[in-house]
Scaffold this active site. Structure first.
Site, PDB file in Angstrom:
ATOM      1  N   SER A 171     -10.530 -13.905   5.687  1.00 23.54           N
ATOM      2  CA  SER A 171     -10.494 -13.644   4.252  1.00 23.54           C
ATOM      3  C   SER A 171      -9.974 -12.236   3.928  1.00 23.54           C
ATOM      4  O   SER A 171      -8.861 -11.880   4.274  1.00 23.54           O
ATOM      5  CB  SER A 171     -11.886 -13.876   3.660  1.00 23.54           C
ATOM      6  OG  SER A 171     -11.871 -13.868   2.268  1.00 23.54           O
ATOM      7  N   ASP A 229      -6.483 -12.317  -2.086  1.00 21.17           N
ATOM      8  CA  ASP A 229      -6.960 -11.767  -0.828  1.00 21.17           C
ATOM      9  C   ASP A 229      -6.212 -12.456   0.314  1.00 21.17           C
ATOM     10  O   ASP A 229      -5.317 -13.264   0.081  1.00 21.17           O
ATOM     11  CB  ASP A 229      -8.481 -11.907  -0.690  1.00 21.17           C
ATOM     12  CG  ASP A 229      -8.936 -13.359  -0.577  1.00 21.17           C
ATOM     13  OD1 ASP A 229      -8.173 -14.245  -1.009  1.00 21.17           O
ATOM     14  OD2 ASP A 229     -10.048 -13.607  -0.080  1.00 21.17           O
ATOM     15  N   ASP A 261      -6.646 -14.836   2.532  1.00 24.87           N
ATOM     16  CA  ASP A 261      -6.508 -16.290   2.668  1.00 24.87           C
ATOM     17  C   ASP A 261      -6.376 -16.987   1.326  1.00 24.87           C
ATOM     18  O   ASP A 261      -6.383 -18.216   1.253  1.00 24.87           O
ATOM     19  CB  ASP A 261      -7.678 -16.871   3.464  1.00 24.87           C
ATOM     20  CG  ASP A 261      -9.009 -16.779   2.727  1.00 24.87           C
ATOM     21  OD1 ASP A 261      -9.151 -15.884   1.864  1.00 24.87           O
ATOM     22  OD2 ASP A 261      -9.905 -17.596   3.014  1.00 24.87           O
ATOM     23  N   ASP A 298      -8.249 -17.462  -1.271  1.00 27.44           N
ATOM     24  CA  ASP A 298      -9.277 -18.268  -1.925  1.00 27.44           C
ATOM     25  C   ASP A 298      -9.886 -17.528  -3.113  1.00 27.44           C
ATOM     26  O   ASP A 298     -10.725 -18.068  -3.828  1.00 27.44           O
ATOM     27  CB  ASP A 298     -10.373 -18.698  -0.940  1.00 27.44           C
ATOM     28  CG  ASP A 298     -11.203 -17.549  -0.399  1.00 27.44           C
ATOM     29  OD1 ASP A 298     -10.806 -16.375  -0.568  1.00 27.44           O
ATOM     30  OD2 ASP A 298     -12.255 -17.829   0.217  1.00 27.44           O
TER      31      ASP A 298
END
Length: 453
Positions: free
Chosen positions: A103, A243, A245, A247
């Site tokens: 992340s 960010d 990834d 999400d």
């Protein structure tokens, strides 16, 4: 070894002994595939994605070897956002999905996160079972041979399928809108610009050249100062920062002012209410959301339910009571009408859609919520004393907290929360007078450190 699964999968420094090694990735692949596909028939299919970290390749290879060793097929999507895995597992009929990402953390870290066939993160019970197989050899896994060994396929079309899905979540054309985006040199580098341009926007981009070690490095949703300057420089109507990834997403208005997760939920939630699409007029947030968010709810007839910190608790409340929007101040916003997890691109598209059809500026939309000054100070304490049932046994601490709660009862809020991973107590105070709340928070933090060490 301690517990493998944290609040968001297995995390650690990649390739470091005792943390997230390829050997552990193989075991996670093997045990996870076994548990998640045991009722799926002869050749279950598991979708595998990763972000742009340099360690993604070795972890993917080891993880996929584990998956195939129990007879499952691994379908590689390559670099792709985490929410794309959650969506594609359902839309493409996979039996499970797994994402390799840490992340918003630095590049040397990585993680492995599974999704069930329904697109949701795993329950504690399933994670505990996988963990028990890995650490305790609690179940024997048979290894198929010959034609029954699993195999690997690569599907380059999956990224585009996710992009098309994201585009279909709104019915607004973005012509005349200029959007600045910060891709954090992460997974959104392959999705965000294309999706927004295909919706008709003019897109300006920074940090979309990943090299394996620059993901999240002074960029993305944890470093909004770069996007704020870029928005004003290129004259954008709004900025979106993802960010690593993708999400989560945070925004910046046309003046370079931050529009955080609370404000994003305010803008989208008010629009949903206006259009009769907000069930029970309810938004789900955590106790860490700004006091101004709850005030906004009261002023606009919106009930805001509070959960413990963590998107899994937000989602749990949403599913339990059929709520469609919830999230965190950090930009992890869940829109259950569209996806089963936080989805930065879909959230960004919904935000821009409101901007477009309202005809208002982002600064005006975001002004529906006034941010109260918030001070957060970490107090270092003995780990065994950081929980409420322990520190409230100290009369001086109990009296100090009660005095603060009384002082800020009508003009602010006091929140004391132990860290889940460190020997810390987090002291947060919100109120109208920033100097006063800074002073009071520091006084209480000092008291914690004096009494609990």
């Amino acid at each position: 070894m301690g517990r493998l699964f944290g609040t968001d999968g297995v995390r650690g420094v990649a390739n470091k002994d005792g943390e997230l090694t390829p050997e552990l990735a193989f075991k996670i692949g093997k045990a996870g595939a076994y548990v998640l596909t045991e009722t799926c028939g002869d050749k279950p299919r598991i979708l595998v994605g990763k972000d742009t970290r340099i360690s993604g390749g070795i972890l993917e290879s080891a993880l996929v070897a584990g998956i195939c060793s129990v007879g499952a097929e691994a379908v590689l999507a390559g670099v792709i956002p985490t929410p794309a895995i959650a969506h594609l597992v359902r839309s493409e009929g996979f039996d499970a999905g797994v994402m390799i990402s840490a992340s918003h953390n630095p590049f040397e870290h990585n993680g492995i996160k599974y999704f069930s066939g329904s697109g949701y993160k795993l329950s504690d019970e399933i994670e505990n079972r996988i963990e028990s197989i890995i650490l305790d050899n609690s179940e024997k896994i048979e290894s198929p041979i010959g034609k029954n060994i699993g195999h690997i396929t690569i599907d380059d079309s999956l990224v585009d399928k996710y992009i098309k899905f994201a585009e279909t979540t709104c019915d607004t054309v973005f012509d005349g809108i200029k959007i600045a985006i910060d891709c954090a040199n992460g997974a959104s580098s392959v999705t965000a610009k294309k999706a927004l341009e295909e919706l008709g926007a003019e897109v300006c981009v920074i940090n979309d050249s990943p090299n394996g070690i620059n993901i999240n490095e002074n960029c993305g949703s944890t470093h909004l100062e770069n996007l704020a300057a870029f928005v004003t420089e290129c004259g954008a109507d709004v900025g979106l920062a993802f960010d690593g990834d993708a999400d989560r997403v945070l925004a910046v208005d046309e003046n370079g002012q931050i529009v955080d997760g609370d404000k994003i939920m305010t803008v989208i939630g008010l629009d949903m209410k206006k259009n009769g699409k907000l069930p029970d007029n309810t938004i789900v947030a955590t106790v860490m959301s700004n006091l101004g968010f709850f005030v906004m709810g009261e002023e606009n007839g919106i009930n805001i339910k509070r959960t413990k910190v963590g998107d899994r608790y937000v989602l749990e409340e949403m599913l339990k009571n059929n709520h469609l929007i919830g999230g965190e101040q950090s930009g992890h916003v869940i829109l259950l009408e569209h996806n089963t997890t936080g989805d930065g691109l879909v959230t960004g598209i919904q935000l821009v859609s409101v901007l477009k059809h309202s005809g208002k500026r982002m600064s005006e939309l975001a002004s529906a919520m006034q941010v109260y000054p918030q001070v957060l100070i970490n107090a270092s304490v003995k780990n065994e004393l950081k929980n409420e049932e322990n520190y409230m046994k100290f009369p001086e601490i109990k009296q100090a907290i009660e005095a603060l709660e009384s002082e800020f009862k009508n003009t602010g809020r006091v929140l004391i929360r132990p860290s889940g991973t460190e020997p810390l107590v987090r002291v947060m105070i919100e109120g109208k007078d920033e100097n006063l709340i800074e002073k009071r928070a520091r006084e209480l933090a000092n008291l914690f450190e004096a009494k609990l060490n």
